[in-house]
Design a protein around this motif. Structure first.
Motif, mmCIF file in Angstrom:
data_model
loop_
_atom_site.group_PDB
_atom_site.id
_atom_site.type_symbol
_atom_site.label_atom_id
_atom_site.label_comp_id
_atom_site.label_asym_id
_atom_site.label_seq_id
_atom_site.Cartn_x
_atom_site.Cartn_y
_atom_site.Cartn_z
ATOM 1 N N ARG A 88 -9.195 -12.612 -6.544
ATOM 2 C CA ARG A 88 -8.984 -11.190 -6.293
ATOM 3 C C ARG A 88 -9.236 -10.437 -7.590
ATOM 4 O O ARG A 88 -9.153 -11.029 -8.670
ATOM 5 N N ASP A 119 -12.861 -11.567 -0.966
ATOM 6 C CA ASP A 119 -12.897 -10.948 0.366
ATOM 7 C C ASP A 119 -13.048 -9.437 0.262
ATOM 8 O O ASP A 119 -13.256 -8.759 1.273
ATOM 9 N N LYS A 120 -12.903 -8.899 -0.951
ATOM 10 C CA LYS A 120 -13.107 -7.457 -1.185
ATOM 11 C C LYS A 120 -14.186 -7.310 -2.273
ATOM 12 O O LYS A 120 -14.450 -8.271 -2.988
ATOM 13 N N TRP A 148 -13.333 -14.698 6.773
ATOM 14 C CA TRP A 148 -12.029 -14.406 6.160
ATOM 15 C C TRP A 148 -11.147 -13.762 7.236
ATOM 16 O O TRP A 148 -10.799 -12.595 7.178
ATOM 17 N N SER A 149 -10.838 -14.522 8.255
ATOM 18 C CA SER A 149 -10.097 -13.963 9.394
ATOM 19 C C SER A 149 -9.681 -15.120 10.295
ATOM 20 O O SER A 149 -10.008 -16.273 10.041
ATOM 21 N N SER A 176 2.374 -16.362 4.872
ATOM 22 C CA SER A 176 1.232 -15.655 4.293
ATOM 23 C C SER A 176 -0.010 -15.763 5.172
ATOM 24 O O SER A 176 -0.521 -16.860 5.430
ATOM 25 N N SER A 178 -2.880 -14.156 4.277
ATOM 26 C CA SER A 178 -4.041 -14.264 3.382
ATOM 27 C C SER A 178 -4.227 -15.701 2.886
ATOM 28 O O SER A 178 -5.357 -16.165 2.713
ATOM 29 N N TYR A 179 -3.125 -16.425 2.708
ATOM 30 C CA TYR A 179 -3.259 -17.815 2.260
ATOM 31 C C TYR A 179 -3.982 -18.646 3.325
ATOM 32 O O TYR A 179 -4.797 -19.507 3.021
ATOM 33 N N HIS A 181 -6.166 -17.455 5.456
ATOM 34 C CA HIS A 181 -7.586 -17.084 5.397
ATOM 35 C C HIS A 181 -8.264 -17.808 4.238
ATOM 36 O O HIS A 181 -9.404 -18.277 4.354
ATOM 37 N N MET A 182 -7.534 -17.873 3.116
ATOM 38 C CA MET A 182 -8.097 -18.543 1.935
ATOM 39 C C MET A 182 -8.383 -20.012 2.241
ATOM 40 O O MET A 182 -9.466 -20.532 1.959
#
Ligand SMILES: Nc1nc2c(ncn2[C@@H]2O[C@H](COP(=O)(O)OP(=O)(O)O)[C@@H](O)[C@H]2O)c(=O)[nH]1
Ligand SMILES: [Mg+2]
Length: 397
Positions: A88, A119-120, A148-149, A176, A178-179, A181-182
């Motif tokens: 990030r 992802d951004k 990423w979803s 989490s 996001s974790y 997705h990671m």
């Protein structure tokens, strides 16, 4: 350091320093540092054959010519390889520290490229700082939303309930999104990013890791020359609560795809009962049961390599090379007492104390020890002295 994975199966989750099958377009790889079985292309675009490699031998030990030459650009060919980091924008200063160490200990002489994925969109500061630190070319990629979803077959209500339950039980990263997705991204998609398709080999680097010793030779090339496809420096037990159904999926995969299971694989590293149950062992540079299982079953055991001489830290574990001579030759700055390789920690997650690892009453053989036994390798000199069972609880705060 390198890893070869499989494509599109449930077996994919994470990382290491390995060989990437990425550019072949077939059996994927998630890996870290590695080489490929096909011809290789140097990062300069120069084709490199195995014959060329033998004409410019690498210094692998202090008695080899050129060992002490750590100044200037390293002679010899380059592999078609890259470092890869998922991060990030807020990770900038932690990844800056990692890069500085990788450059100082290795890459300033080799100038391999570095791919950053997010992802951004990466911001200007991230790009400015990282490109100033990396001695090779830097590339920045934005991960597409479909990588990423949640896949659309996931029942969102059920998934939410599972997260809430895991949070209540204080399971690491239990709530989490996001974790998750990671992990999904690192398991199945990182090697499919267009930027990664340009390379055959990767070495995954995370924010806040440390490299404690000089790396005198090119691990990518070592793997290419020795037909290695996946490599690692740490191995430990996964938090069992985070992967309740993983082994069932692996068994289904094995049943449905027997043609992909290598003869002479490392099942004995992964299972103590011939494959019925998973012993939760995995190899890592970062996090990795999915990559480890894939490498363990899809590769011959000789294709997996343990780099004793690459000293690495990822919170809370250290690999500090076994053997004082090695540590002095490599100018290591790690405390040998911190070396995790031969300790008996089972690394079981204890629900009552988040992020803690405690010495079990009856320690099992460590993953690294298993790897040596499985391959019939002699353990490095001095390993017995590090087997002592310190009464220690590791906690991450
Ligand atoms: N872009 C991005 N990177 C992430 C995110 N979460 C984790 N990462 C990266 O994924 C890698 C693994 O994450 P980390 O928190 O270290 O997980 P652990 O190593 O399993 O404890 C690191 O390189 C992180 O920088 C996220 O939400 N977005
Ligand atoms: Mg990490």
């Amino acid at each position: 350091m390198t890893g070869a994975g499989t494509k599109g199966s449930e077996i994919q989750k994470e990382e290491s320093l390995l060989k990437s099958g990425a550019s072949t377009g077939s059996d994927s790889g998630k890996s870290s540092v590695g080489s490929s079985p096909k011809g290789t292309t140097g990062s300069s675009g120069i084709a490199v054959s195995h014959q060329d490699l033998s004409e410019a031998p690498m210094a692998l030990s202090p008695s080899d010519a050129g060992w002490d030459n750590l100044m200037g650009t390293a002679p010899g060919p380059r592999m078609n390889a890259t470092f890869v980091t998922l991060a990030r924008n807020s990770d900038i200063w932690d990844i800056a520290r990692s890069i500085r160490q990788v450059e100082d200990r290795f890459n300033k002489r080799y100038n391999y490229d570095w791919v950053f994925l997010n992802d951004k969109p990466f911001d200007a500061t991230f790009k400015k700082v990282t490109s100033s630190l990396v001695s090779g070319k830097t590339h920045y990629g934005e991960i597409p939303q479909e990588h990423w979803s949640f896949p659309d077959f996931i029942d969102q209500d059920k998934a939410k309930k599972v997260r809430e339950d895991m949070a209540q039980r204080k399971i690491i990263y239990g709530d989490s999104v996001s974790y998750r997705h990671m992990c999904r991204f690192e398991s199945g998609f990182f090697f499919r990013q267009p930027l990664m398709m340009n390379y055959e080999w990767y070495w995954r680097v995370e924010p806040s890791i440390e490299l404690f010793c000089d790396v005198h030779y090119d691990p990518f090339r070592y793997m290419a020359e020795n037909k290695k496809k996946y490599s690692f420096v740490l191995s430990l037990y996964e938090y069992v609560e985070t992967i309740p159904t993983l082994w069932d999926s692996v068994k289904k995969f094995i049943k449905n795809n027997p043609q992909h299971i290598a003869e002479g694989n490392s099942m004995a590293f992964l299972s103590d009962d011939g494959g019925d149950t998973y012993n939760h062992c995995h190899m890592r540079w970062g996090d990795a049961p999915v990559h480890s299982i894939a490498a363990g079953l899809l590769l011959k055991k000789e294709e997996i390599h343990f780099f004793n001489d690459i000293a690495y830290y990822h919170v809370p574990f250290t690999h500090c090379p076994t053997g004082e001579k090695t540590r002095l030759d490599l100018r290591c700055h790690c405390n040998p007492k911190d070396n995790f390789d031969w300790k008996g920690y089972s690394c079981k997650y204890r629900p009552a104390v988040l992020f803690c690892y405690k010495l079990p009453a009856n320690p099992r053989p460590t993953g690294t020890s298993r790897y040596f036994d499985l391959n019939g390798l002699e353990k490095p000199e001095g390993y017995e002295n590090q087997q002592t069972r310190d009464d220690v609880v590791f906690c991450i705060t």
